[in-house]
Design an enzyme around this catalytic site. Structure first.
Site, mmCIF file in Angstrom:
data_model
loop_
_atom_site.group_PDB
_atom_site.id
_atom_site.type_symbol
_atom_site.label_atom_id
_atom_site.label_comp_id
_atom_site.label_asym_id
_atom_site.label_seq_id
_atom_site.Cartn_x
_atom_site.Cartn_y
_atom_site.Cartn_z
ATOM 1 N NE ARG A 49 33.998 60.023 33.211
ATOM 2 C CZ ARG A 49 34.399 60.578 32.081
ATOM 3 N NH1 ARG A 49 35.151 61.676 32.106
ATOM 4 N NH2 ARG A 49 34.085 60.052 30.928
ATOM 5 C CB CYS A 96 50.732 57.117 46.831
ATOM 6 S SG CYS A 96 51.385 58.483 47.781
#
Ligand SMILES: *Cc1c(COP(=O)(O)O)cnc(C)c1O
Length: 418
Positions: free
Chosen positions: A317, A348
């Site tokens: 979110r 990453c």
């Protein structure tokens, strides 16, 4: 905060490992009970449906059932989960803007009570499928009432070009869709549905939605001779994420909606019989906590990072729509908040930030970092990015905890690979 549902955060982390999603079951029960007891009217039939996409698993669906709620699902997977939890299919409402033919077949085969039809093409497909069927299905039609909901664009659903439902500006198409459904004797057209967005604080937006929906119900009846039995108003009621968030309490919100519906219903030539609401977030968000173990601390020229052992894979979110969270360090509740941290995940992506800026006591590697109000659209939107297994989910209440979803293993992760 030292404990969740009476179980210490330390114990939870030691028992189940981190990252961990924990639900305070007492809070879940309070929210469910508040909706079940407050959304009532003397003149209208009422119903509360838990929007299971906010957090769908057998344990929460069983709780919703215990409190007499109905259930919203938006995919075959959510239907499957609800049926696996023993939920009565008659009380399930199937939503979605692109239900596949296979999903409609599954819904019909499993006697799902209500299909919330999104568009004309879907109505035509459903009518085809119901021809020669001995079964009956109830339908609602999703309308886009065009209500500005003052929330993030990604979670607003009733702006004019939204992908959901048919706009009130396309009245001919609405009528054609309803007529298509009514051509089949075993398709009951029961009424209209709208859902204007999510995390909406502004009660006036719901007031406006109610005004438009009841006025349209009246118009369908008086102009086109189409009686409207049910008006389903959707969900979208806000939850508290930060200290400054003060959503309208559930009982007050329910009373407001009921009184507005009763008022509007009085104006109708043929009153509507039933109103429904579909809360998701406001039931599960505040009950949820994500526990992470702090890893390395890194200072850049402008920032101090504290790294969590989870991140956007278990809670997308913040990355997806800049959602904000509050957090604390277990065992350091009394210490002064002296350092400004950026809490970053381990994925990453530079965008994998759980909290952009928060003042906390000094964090040491190994501290337990707890994000609050993570119960909605966290686990349910989790991904396998970076091949990180999904966390375990635990319910805690009255000093006891129980696992409701196991932590994924690395074997699970590659189990579908040939
Ligand atoms: C997502 C959704 C809900 C629930 O929204 P919340 O903001 O979680 O309350 C209700 N109804 C429909 C149709 C939805 O798509």
């Amino acid at each position: 905060m030292k404990a969740i549902g009476g179980v210490s955060i330390q114990t939870l982390a030691e028992t189940y490992g981190t990252p961990l999603c924990v639900f305070d079951e007492e809070v879940l029960r309070q929210k469910l009970s508040a909706y079940a007891s407050s959304f009532r009217s003397d003149t209208l039939e009422t119903g509360v449906l838990y929007a299971s996409k906010a957090f769908s698993c057998k344990a929460i669906i069983s709780l919703a059932k215990e409190y007499g709620l109905g259930l919203d699902v938006v995919s075959q997977g959510e239907m499957y989960t609800a049926l696996a939890a023993g939920f009565d299919p008659a009380d399930i409402y199937f939503h979605g803007n692109n239900k596949t033919p296979a999903e409609l077949d599954y819904a019909i085969a499993h006697n799902i009570g209500t299909i919330v039809v999104d568009n004309l093409a879907e109505a035509e497909l459903l009518a085809d499928k119901m021809s020669g069927q001995y079964k009956t299905v109830r339908t609602l039609l999703r309308i886009n009432p065009g209500v500005e909901a003052h929330t993030h664009h990604y979670i607003a659903t009733a702006y004019v070009d939204s992908k959901f439902g048919i706009s009130l500006l396309h009245e001919d198409e609405i009528i054609e869709t309803i007529r298509t459904l009514q051509k089949r004797k075993n398709i009951i057209f029961d009424g209209i549905h709208a859902h204007i967005g999510s995390q909406i604080f502004d009660t006036d937006a719901f007031g406006e939605e109610i005004r438009k929906m009841f006025a349209f119900a009246d118009r369908l009846n008086t102009v086109y001779g189409i009686p409207v039995n049910t008006v389903n108003l959707g969900g979208g009621f806000a939850a508290a994420y930060l200290e400054e968030d003060h959503p309208t309490p559930i009982p007050e919100m329910c009373r407001y909606i009921i009184s507005r519906c009763e008022e509007e219903n009085k104006k109708l030539k043929e009153p509507v019989r039933k109103v429904l609401i579909e809360p998701g977030r406001s039931i599960v968000a505040e009950a949820g906590f994500n526990i992470y173990t702090a890893g390395y601390i890194k200072k850049t020229p402008g920032k101090t990072y504290a790294f969590a052992d989870g991140g956007m894979n278990d809670n997308i979110r913040p990355a997806l729509y800049q959602a904000k969270y509050d957090a604390f360090i277990a065992g350091k509740e009394e210490q002064e908040k002296t350092v400004e941290y950026t809490i970053a995940g381990k994925c990453c992506e530079s965008g994998d930030i759980l909290i952009d800026s928060i003042k906390l006591p000094e964090i040491q590697t190994g501290d337990l970092l707890v994000l609050k109000s993570t119960g909605a659209y966290g686990y349910s939107m989790a991904s396998h990015y970076n091949k990180i297994p999904l966390p375990a989910v635990v319910f805690a209440a009255e000093g006891k905890s129980r696992i409701v979803i196991q932590r994924e293993t690395f074997e699970h992760l590659i189990s579908l690979e040939i």
